[in-house]
Design an enzyme around this catalytic site. Structure first.
Site, short mmCIF file in Angstrom:
data_model
loop_
_atom_site.label_atom_id
_atom_site.label_comp_id
_atom_site.label_asym_id
_atom_site.label_seq_id
_atom_site.Cartn_x
_atom_site.Cartn_y
_atom_site.Cartn_z
CG HIS A 159 -0.42 0.24 2.52
ND1 HIS A 159 -0.22 -0.76 3.44
CD2 HIS A 159 -0.04 1.38 3.12
CE1 HIS A 159 0.27 -0.26 4.55
NE2 HIS A 159 0.39 1.05 4.38
CG ASP A 216 0.15 -4.11 2.79
OD1 ASP A 216 0.64 -3.60 1.76
OD2 ASP A 216 -0.18 -3.45 3.80
CB SER A 241 2.78 1.50 6.09
OG SER A 241 1.61 1.92 6.74
#
Length: 237
Positions: free
Chosen positions: A69, A112, A195
């Site tokens: 992402h 992810d 992230s």
């Protein structure tokens, strides 16, 4: 909240909102300078000249692992970084190829995971060095640490001035239907902003990638389940 209910809440949030991304180090401490030489800061150029930040980590002199992402139009990759705001940043490295997992689902954050191939080789030093990846195995790792430059509280959305880290304890998943992830419970750990950083366990081995979560539950993509995918794309370079 019961463990099962916490997981159900997370799945609902991920399905309905689709933008629950994690990263700020809550309840952590400053890292010893350059003690995490595999850490990478990604400055991502989005559409309309907007930019945002993610973390990543070196696994060789040409490849970085991060979260899928964290896709962007272009990237500036910074290695050998400790302080984010006060010191002059090192030279940015460009990305020649971004390889998000082909089955990544941006709503649920399943799969992810992304590889970034750098446009030039990184020179290894005491401050810049790759980390080993966990091999295939189903055991639950212990003594895990997450590092990042994200903000240090839910109320403070600015970046931390230096790399921070926090200990997290992984727990067994309550639902076998949720594949390829680790997760930890509690407010302490990663949250908004960082992230793509590594979940490092068991003598400095990367077991996971910071993916998503809620206030009470953090999710990490499980590297051992993707080792073949990672190695296959590296061989294609």
């Amino acid at each position: 909240m019961a463990l099962h209910n916490t997981w159900v809440v997370l799945m609902l949030v991920l399905s309905l909102r689709g933008q629950v991304q994690t990263g700020e180090i809550i309840g952590g401490r400053p890292a010893v300078p350059y003690s995490r030489p595999y850490m990478v800061l990604l400055e991502m150029r989005m559409s309309k000249d907007k930019s945002r930040l993610c973390d990543g980590f070196l696994i060789s002199d040409k490849f970085v692992v991060t979260a899928a992402h964290c896709q962007a139009r272009t990237y500036d990759v910074f290695v050998g970084l400790h302080k984010f705001k006060n010191d002059p940043p090192p030279k940015a490295i460009q990305v020649s190829r971004a390889i998000p997992h082909e089955d990544f689902n941006n709503k649920t954050k399943i799969n992810d995971l992304m590889l970034l191939q750098l446009s030039e080789k990184v020179n290894f030093t005491d401050h810049v060095r790759p980390i080993n990846l966990a091999s295939q195995g189903d055991h639950l790792p212990q003594r895990c640490i997450v590092s990042g430059w994200g903000s240090t509280s839910e109320d403070n959305q600015g970046m931390a001035s230096e790399l921070r880290e926090v200990n997290v304890t992984l727990v067994n998943p309550p639902l076998s239907a949720v594949p390829h992830v680790y997760f930890s419970l509690g407010e302490i750990g990663p949250s908004q902003g960082d992230s793509g950083g590594p979940l490092v366990c068991d003598c400095e081995v990367a077991y996971g990638v910071v993916s998503c979560g809620t206030k009470d539950l953090k999710v990490y993509t499980k590297i051992p389940d993707y080792l073949g995918w990672i190695e296959g794309h590296i061989r294609k370079k």
